[in-house]
Design an enzyme around this catalytic site. Structure first.
Site, PDB file in Angstrom:
ATOM      1  N   MET A  20     -26.158 -27.263   3.688  1.00 57.89           N
ATOM      2  CA  MET A  20     -26.151 -27.354   2.221  1.00 57.89           C
ATOM      3  C   MET A  20     -26.929 -26.175   1.648  1.00 57.89           C
ATOM      4  SD  MET A  20     -27.836 -30.350  -0.169  1.00 57.89           S
ATOM      5  CE  MET A  20     -29.554 -29.911   0.094  1.00 57.89           C
ATOM      6  N   ASN A  21     -26.440 -25.587   0.527  1.00 61.48           N
ATOM      7  CA  ASN A  21     -27.317 -24.711  -0.268  1.00 61.48           C
ATOM      8  C   ASN A  21     -27.302 -25.131  -1.732  1.00 61.48           C
ATOM      9  OD1 ASN A  21     -24.858 -22.917   0.614  1.00 61.48           O
ATOM     10  ND2 ASN A  21     -25.582 -21.749  -1.124  1.00 61.48           N
ATOM     11  N   ASP A  22     -27.057 -24.273  -2.660  1.00 56.89           N
ATOM     12  CA  ASP A  22     -27.338 -24.519  -4.086  1.00 56.89           C
ATOM     13  C   ASP A  22     -26.884 -25.872  -4.644  1.00 56.89           C
ATOM     14  OD1 ASP A  22     -27.412 -21.836  -3.490  1.00 56.89           O
ATOM     15  OD2 ASP A  22     -26.074 -21.211  -5.086  1.00 56.89           O
ATOM     16  N   GLN A  58     -23.405 -26.829  -2.760  1.00 58.26           N
ATOM     17  CA  GLN A  58     -22.723 -25.929  -1.833  1.00 58.26           C
ATOM     18  C   GLN A  58     -22.790 -26.561  -0.448  1.00 58.26           C
ATOM     19  OE1 GLN A  58     -21.494 -22.177  -2.545  1.00 58.26           O
ATOM     20  NE2 GLN A  58     -20.865 -23.882  -3.822  1.00 58.26           N
ATOM     21  N   TRP A  85     -24.216 -21.554   7.057  1.00 54.87           N
ATOM     22  CA  TRP A  85     -23.319 -21.266   5.925  1.00 54.87           C
ATOM     23  C   TRP A  85     -21.914 -20.892   6.420  1.00 54.87           C
ATOM     24  CZ3 TRP A  85     -20.396 -17.376   3.691  1.00 54.87           C
ATOM     25  CH2 TRP A  85     -20.177 -17.465   2.319  1.00 54.87           C
ATOM     26  N   PHE A 118     -17.557 -21.455  -4.581  1.00 59.92           N
ATOM     27  CA  PHE A 118     -18.960 -21.084  -4.726  1.00 59.92           C
ATOM     28  C   PHE A 118     -19.599 -21.864  -5.885  1.00 59.92           C
ATOM     29  CE2 PHE A 118     -19.868 -16.735  -2.555  1.00 59.92           C
ATOM     30  CZ  PHE A 118     -19.426 -17.240  -1.346  1.00 59.92           C
ATOM     31  N   GLU A 125     -28.237 -14.190  -9.608  1.00 59.10           N
ATOM     32  CA  GLU A 125     -27.409 -15.339  -9.222  1.00 59.10           C
ATOM     33  C   GLU A 125     -27.776 -16.557 -10.071  1.00 59.10           C
ATOM     34  OE1 GLU A 125     -26.400 -14.488  -4.570  1.00 59.10           O
ATOM     35  OE2 GLU A 125     -28.227 -15.610  -4.881  1.00 59.10           O
ATOM     36  N   TRP A 142     -33.098 -17.611   1.427  1.00 58.58           N
ATOM     37  CA  TRP A 142     -32.089 -16.944   2.269  1.00 58.58           C
ATOM     38  C   TRP A 142     -32.711 -16.129   3.400  1.00 58.58           C
ATOM     39  CZ3 TRP A 142     -27.521 -18.700   2.711  1.00 58.58           C
ATOM     40  CH2 TRP A 142     -26.846 -19.247   1.626  1.00 58.58           C
TER      41      TRP A 142
HETATM   42  C1  FRU Z   1     -26.958 -18.562  -4.232  1.00 57.12           C
HETATM   43  C2  FRU Z   1     -25.541 -18.163  -3.853  1.00 57.12           C
HETATM   44  C3  FRU Z   1     -24.646 -18.105  -5.071  1.00 57.12           C
HETATM   45  C4  FRU Z   1     -23.291 -18.346  -4.481  1.00 57.12           C
HETATM   46  C5  FRU Z   1     -23.600 -19.344  -3.385  1.00 57.12           C
HETATM   47  C6  FRU Z   1     -22.698 -19.237  -2.184  1.00 57.12           C
HETATM   48  O1  FRU Z   1     -27.682 -19.108  -3.188  1.00 57.12           O
HETATM   49  O2  FRU Z   1     -25.538 -16.913  -3.194  1.00 57.12           O
HETATM   50  O3  FRU Z   1     -24.743 -16.910  -5.807  1.00 57.12           O
HETATM   51  O4  FRU Z   1     -22.376 -18.853  -5.414  1.00 57.12           O
HETATM   52  O5  FRU Z   1     -24.932 -19.115  -2.999  1.00 57.12           O
HETATM   53  O6  FRU Z   1     -22.907 -20.299  -1.305  1.00 57.12           O
END
Ligand code: FRU
Length: 526
Positions: free
Chosen positions: A60-62, A78, A86, A118, A244, A329
């Site tokens: 998982m991210n954002d 995400q 990722w 995204f 971002e 990151w």
């Molecule tokens: C931020 C980011 C966003 C992008 C997403 C991709 O962490 O780089 O800019 O949409 O992650 O997973």
């Protein structure tokens, strides 16, 4: 983005792309069914957060599409369901009635022929301006970036476009708009992360979009046709990395009727303590253009693990509630968890306060969190003379809230355990700074960058004593709030065993007075 993947990642992606480009819908249905069938694990793995949101499994991210609708807070995120690193991005989905306890939902958005899904946002189209719903069933509309990985790998610059999808059943199922993408790429490599909100002044939708080194604002009557109306930021703020995940909203300055607008911009790399971080600007928005007189760079969180945070649309009582991704990151793909990777911060209320004549954005856990924090009597009030220290035995391992107030915050706070781990935080009011050192806090060797250097946090504007200190510990994270969220540090830690002692030591030649030192157990939410 390719940099983020590494060689193995690219190999996996090429296979994945071939898979997605054909028969995508069939694949989506299959996976959705599987996700909804799966049951919750016990959530008791080492380092598993017990009161923070983390996905049941995988990467998982954002946070994405934060929106309140019909009594439910939605959290999309995400998500890559096939690995703990990722990969082709989907939108995972969870819901909550109180922002404290979460229920997992099937994956909401799958990659399609336009690309991976995204980051982005979601709105409730109450007036059905899009025509996707009816007057009685307003649609939820998700606005996101399509990332065309084949295009990127072929060296194109127009591989990020914006798409939309809608749901008529409270986010349970989603349909993509047939004329996607709704915004094509003008040849800007990083062109993403749409945040859409209802623009009261102009009575239309506004979209914030980042374009490499600046913000663009686009307007629309119907969420489908968009027109660019302004830009901001080429010569403002920090530019150590790509811009971002923008967000922007009005806030009343506490204790006044004056309203200012706050713009959040995440950047990676370029954060003050390395890697990813989120800066903010305080200024004005006339319905078309954002302006600010701010000169210095300001950051919402000065720890290393609060990134890509954004706020809820459509909240009851207009509260401004923020959730960030609790990672960086610099090492996000390497943290030592097995089944899942990473968690979100606790939801936090944002407010604007003037302290010593300086306007600052405060962020502090939502009051609802108290529901899961056990009552406890303040146990300790004590005075530490020069160089004196006090060792406090911790009762609740790494699943607790610790609070106290302090007069003369010139002290070291050390969390330790019998395996020799120690996490070292120092407060230095004289030199106006806090330091956070996780070099010996537990496992750190999974990445050179994780414990590199000592985090330095300037405390330039602290008011008079006493100062409240509040810490939330949840197995692999510590969130430190100084003066009710004026200064915040969010950091991951991976101790070899729970910290069992908290030592407070006076660092100055004047007495340090601690009042109401209290450790409370926080209940698990899973
Ligand atoms: C931020 C980011 C966003 C992008 C997403 C991709 O962490 O780089 O800019 O949409 O992650 O997973």
């Amino acid at each position: 983005m390719v940099k983020r993947l590494g060689k193995i990642g690219i190999g996996i992606l090429v296979v994945a792309l071939a898979f997605f480009s054909f028969g995508c819908e069939r694949q989506n249905k299959k996976e959705n069914k599987e996700t909804s069938k799966s049951t919750l694990s016990s959530y008791t793995e080492p380092y598993r957060p017990q009161f923070h949101f983390s996905p049941e499994e995988k990467w998982m991210n954002d946070p994405n599409g934060l929106v309140y609708h019909n009594g439910t807070y939605h959290l999309f995120y995400q998500y890559y369901p096939d690995s703990t690193v990722w990969g082709p991005m989907h939108w995972g989905h969870a819901v909550s009635e109180d922002l404290v306890k979460w229920q997992h939902k099937p994956i909401a958005l799958f990659p399609d022929k336009n690309g991976f899904i995204f980051s982005g946002s979601a709105v409730v189209d109450t007036k059905n301006t899009s025509g996707f719903g009816t007057d009685t069933t307003p649609p939820m509309v998700a606005i996101f970036t399509y990332h065309d990985m084949e295009g990127e790998q072929a060296g194109k610059t127009d591989f990020q476009t914006q798409g939309i999808a809608y749901s008529l059943d409270n986010g349970d199922s989603w349909s993509k708009y047939e004329d996607n993408p709704v915004i094509k790429n003008p040849g800007i490599k990083d062109f993403r992360d749409p945040k859409v909100f209802w623009n009261e002044k102009e009575q239309l939708w506004s979209m914030l979009l980042v374009a490499g080194d600046h913000l663009q604002i686009w307007n629309s009557e119907n969420l489908k046709e968009w027109k660019k109306v302004s830009e901001f930021g080429k010569d403002k703020g920090s530019h150590g990395g790509v811009w971002e995940c923008p967000d922007m909203f009005p806030l009343k300055i506490e204790g006044t009727e004056e309203v200012k607008w706050v713009l959040l911009i995440s950047i990676n790399p370029g954060a003050p303590n390395g890697g990813s971080g989120t800066q903010y600007f305080i200024g004005d928005f006339d319905g078309t253009t954002f302006t600010t007189e701010q000169i210095e760079n300001k950051w919402i969180d000065l720890g290393r693990d609060n990134y890509a945070g954004v706020t809820y649309n459509n909240t009851p009582n207009n509260e401004r509630i923020f959730i960030g991704w609790m990672s960086n990151w610099d090492y996000a793909r390497e943290t030592p968890t097995q089944k899942w990777r990473s968690a979100m911060t606790v939801p936090r209320n944002l407010s604007l306060k003037s302290t010593n004549g300086v306007l600052e954005l405060y962020n502090y856990p939502i009051p609802q969190l108290k529901e899961i924090i056990d009552e406890a009597y303040p146990e300790n009030a004590f005075e530490l003379k020069e160089n004196q220290k006090k060792i406090i035995a911790l009762k609740y391992g790494n699943q607790s809230e610790i609070t106290f107030t302090v007069n003369n915050p010139n002290m070291k706070i050390l969390f330790s355990n019998e395996t020799g781990d120690s996490l070292d935080i120092t407060f230095d009011r004289y030199n106006k700074r806090v330091t956070f050192d996780r070099a010996k806090s537990g496992k750190t060797d999974f990445s050179e960058k994780f414990a590199e250097g000592i985090q330095q946090i300037p405390l330039t504007n602290l008011p008079e004593d006493p100062i409240e200190i509040r810490m939330l510990l949840d197995h692999s994270s510590i969130e430190l709030f100084i003066n009710k969220g004026q200064y915040v540090l969010t950091n991951q830690v991976f101790p070899n065993a729970d910290y069992t002692e908290c030592t407070i030591e006076n660092n100055s030649d004047k007495p340090v007075n601690i009042d109401d030192f209290t450790e409370r157990k926080v209940q698990r939410i899973w």
